[in-house]
Design a protein around this motif. Structure first.
Motif, short mmCIF file in Angstrom:
data_model
loop_
_atom_site.label_atom_id
_atom_site.label_comp_id
_atom_site.label_asym_id
_atom_site.label_seq_id
_atom_site.Cartn_x
_atom_site.Cartn_y
_atom_site.Cartn_z
N ALA A 75 8.54 35.17 9.22
CA ALA A 75 7.80 36.01 9.96
C ALA A 75 6.39 35.28 9.90
N GLN A 76 5.68 35.25 8.95
CA GLN A 76 4.12 35.14 9.14
C GLN A 76 4.09 33.63 9.04
N THR A 77 5.35 32.66 8.91
CA THR A 77 4.56 31.30 9.67
C THR A 77 4.99 31.47 11.01
N MET A 78 6.43 31.82 11.32
CA MET A 78 6.24 32.16 12.75
C MET A 78 5.35 32.26 13.54
N THR A 79 4.45 33.08 13.66
CA THR A 79 3.39 33.85 13.70
C THR A 79 2.17 32.71 13.76
N TRP A 80 1.77 32.61 12.97
CA TRP A 80 1.47 30.93 12.92
C TRP A 80 1.43 30.19 13.85
N ILE A 81 2.67 30.07 13.86
CA ILE A 81 3.14 28.66 15.06
C ILE A 81 2.28 28.76 16.30
N MET A 84 24.86 48.63 14.37
CA MET A 84 24.71 47.72 13.93
C MET A 84 22.72 47.62 13.35
N LEU A 85 22.85 47.29 12.10
CA LEU A 85 21.19 47.06 11.94
C LEU A 85 20.87 45.66 12.64
N ARG A 86 19.49 46.03 12.44
CA ARG A 86 19.37 44.67 12.47
C ARG A 86 18.29 43.74 10.74
N LYS A 87 18.37 42.33 10.74
CA LYS A 87 17.77 42.10 10.15
C LYS A 87 16.29 41.71 10.20
N LEU A 88 15.10 41.64 9.45
CA LEU A 88 14.19 41.19 10.06
C LEU A 88 14.18 40.13 9.02
N PRO A 89 13.45 39.07 10.09
CA PRO A 89 12.95 37.88 9.14
C PRO A 89 12.50 37.86 7.59
N PRO A 90 12.74 37.27 6.31
CA PRO A 90 10.88 37.36 5.70
C PRO A 90 10.62 37.54 5.59
N ALA A 91 9.40 37.76 4.73
CA ALA A 91 7.83 37.79 5.30
C ALA A 91 7.98 36.36 5.34
N ASP A 92 7.36 35.77 4.84
CA ASP A 92 7.12 34.19 4.98
C ASP A 92 7.46 33.58 6.14
#
Length: 91
Positions: A11-17, A1-9
């Motif tokens: 992921a960046q928003t979650m990181t900033w939060i 099963m392949l893992r899906k990565l969230p879109p870059a924008d």
């Protein structure tokens, strides 16, 4: 099963939060330490330990001695029971 990565924008928003939450937590911690150094807690009163019967009796006896010394009549004669003759005592 392949893992899906969230879109870059996203992921960046979650990181900033997360970084914002860490920064807020750290600044609140530092502010609390700063405030606590300048406003120390008052010293705790020692808890009154319950006195045993012997200590309470000693305190009452000494209080009676003080009261008798300062009585208006002066010290009263000691009231004691007469000495019993042991020969009268039946075993």
């Amino acid at each position: 099963m392949l893992r899906k990565l969230p879109p870059a924008d996203l992921a960046q928003t979650m990181t900033w939060i997360w970084l914002g939450m860490l920064a807020i937590g750290g600044s609140v911690f530092l502010a609390y330490r700063y405030w606590r150094k300048r406003h120390p807690r008052p010293p705790q009163k020692p808890e009154k330990q319950p006195q045993g019967y012997a200590q309470r009796l000693q305190r009452r006896m000494s209080q009676k001695r003080i009261d008798l010394k300062h009585a208006p009549d002066g010290p009263a004669e000691s009231v004691s029971t007469p000495n019993r003759d042991r020969s009268d005592h039946k075993s």
